[in-house]
Design a protein around this motif. Sequence first.
Motif, mmCIF file in Angstrom:
data_model
loop_
_atom_site.group_PDB
_atom_site.id
_atom_site.type_symbol
_atom_site.label_atom_id
_atom_site.label_comp_id
_atom_site.label_asym_id
_atom_site.label_seq_id
_atom_site.Cartn_x
_atom_site.Cartn_y
_atom_site.Cartn_z
ATOM 1 N N ARG A 13 50.375 52.660 23.162
ATOM 2 C CA ARG A 13 51.716 52.992 23.651
ATOM 3 C C ARG A 13 52.187 54.323 23.065
ATOM 4 N NH1 ARG A 13 55.669 48.110 23.072
ATOM 5 N NH2 ARG A 13 56.967 49.499 24.318
ATOM 6 N N ILE A 14 51.896 54.535 21.787
ATOM 7 C CA ILE A 14 52.253 55.812 21.143
ATOM 8 C C ILE A 14 51.516 56.960 21.822
ATOM 9 C CG2 ILE A 14 51.959 57.161 19.026
ATOM 10 C CD1 ILE A 14 52.565 54.511 17.487
ATOM 11 N N LEU A 15 50.213 56.803 22.041
ATOM 12 C CA LEU A 15 49.427 57.864 22.677
ATOM 13 C C LEU A 15 49.938 58.172 24.081
ATOM 14 C CD1 LEU A 15 45.827 56.896 21.534
ATOM 15 C CD2 LEU A 15 47.238 58.790 20.693
ATOM 16 N N GLY A 22 55.116 65.409 24.482
ATOM 17 C CA GLY A 22 54.745 65.735 23.110
ATOM 18 C C GLY A 22 55.915 66.206 22.262
ATOM 19 N N ARG A 23 57.078 66.398 22.873
ATOM 20 C CA ARG A 23 58.254 66.858 22.132
ATOM 21 C C ARG A 23 59.156 65.707 21.701
ATOM 22 N NH1 ARG A 23 60.962 72.030 24.660
ATOM 23 N NH2 ARG A 23 61.897 71.912 22.603
ATOM 24 N N GLU A 48 46.554 61.150 14.251
ATOM 25 C CA GLU A 48 46.197 62.556 14.075
ATOM 26 C C GLU A 48 45.001 62.684 13.133
ATOM 27 O OE1 GLU A 48 50.689 64.456 14.601
ATOM 28 O OE2 GLU A 48 49.924 64.018 12.591
ATOM 29 N N ARG A 49 45.072 62.010 12.008
ATOM 30 C CA ARG A 49 43.998 62.081 11.004
ATOM 31 C C ARG A 49 42.664 61.586 11.573
ATOM 32 N NH1 ARG A 49 46.654 59.536 7.495
ATOM 33 N NH2 ARG A 49 45.825 57.481 7.912
ATOM 34 N N GLU A 50 42.710 60.548 12.393
ATOM 35 C CA GLU A 50 41.491 59.970 12.970
ATOM 36 C C GLU A 50 40.986 60.744 14.190
ATOM 37 O OE1 GLU A 50 39.616 57.547 11.777
ATOM 38 O OE2 GLU A 50 40.934 57.198 10.060
ATOM 39 N N GLY A 55 46.306 67.745 18.944
ATOM 40 C CA GLY A 55 47.255 68.845 18.869
ATOM 41 C C GLY A 55 48.404 68.627 19.824
ATOM 42 N N TYR A 56 49.372 69.513 19.743
ATOM 43 C CA TYR A 56 50.554 69.482 20.601
ATOM 44 C C TYR A 56 50.698 70.881 21.197
ATOM 45 C CZ TYR A 56 51.436 65.320 17.822
ATOM 46 O OH TYR A 56 51.315 64.111 17.195
#
Length: 159
Positions: A13-15, A22-23, A48-50, A55-56
């Motif tokens: 859901r976050i993705l 992305g904002r 992000e780490r995984e 990027g944005y």
Amino acid sequence: MNAAFTLDRLDRRILAALQADGRLTNQALSERVALSPSACLARVRRLEREGFIQGYHARLDPFRVDVGLVLFAEITLKGHSPEELARFDAAIKALPQVVESSHVSGAYDYLLKVVVTDIPEWTRIGEKLTAEEVGADRINTHVLLRKPKIFVGYPVKVQ
């Protein structure tokens, strides 16, 4: 990247939400996915780490910002050894005009998205790519005329 890391329903859901916008602030994102802001931020940082979030970016209209010509180039290489592929990869990474590159299967080896001011500039780049040390054998070029559908994201299955 952790090979054992798997996406759960909230990660998906976050993705999906960030890919659509992305904002989004962390507060707005946390409300959209029904998490506390701190838990949401921790998940975003882990994604992000995984490497799930790479990027944005702002998506620009190339015709409105007058970048010149946008070309798609099908590249067939002379050889396909790991060293030859690495040499070609390094050569195209060094060219700022190559804005995207994909190593693909099929009738050619690479599909490049290239931005140049004019055809003579593309001709000079093509000559560099077909130089012996770079290794392109054949280049088939397509000029972008219009974009009836733009890339807005990958389908993320939200369970």
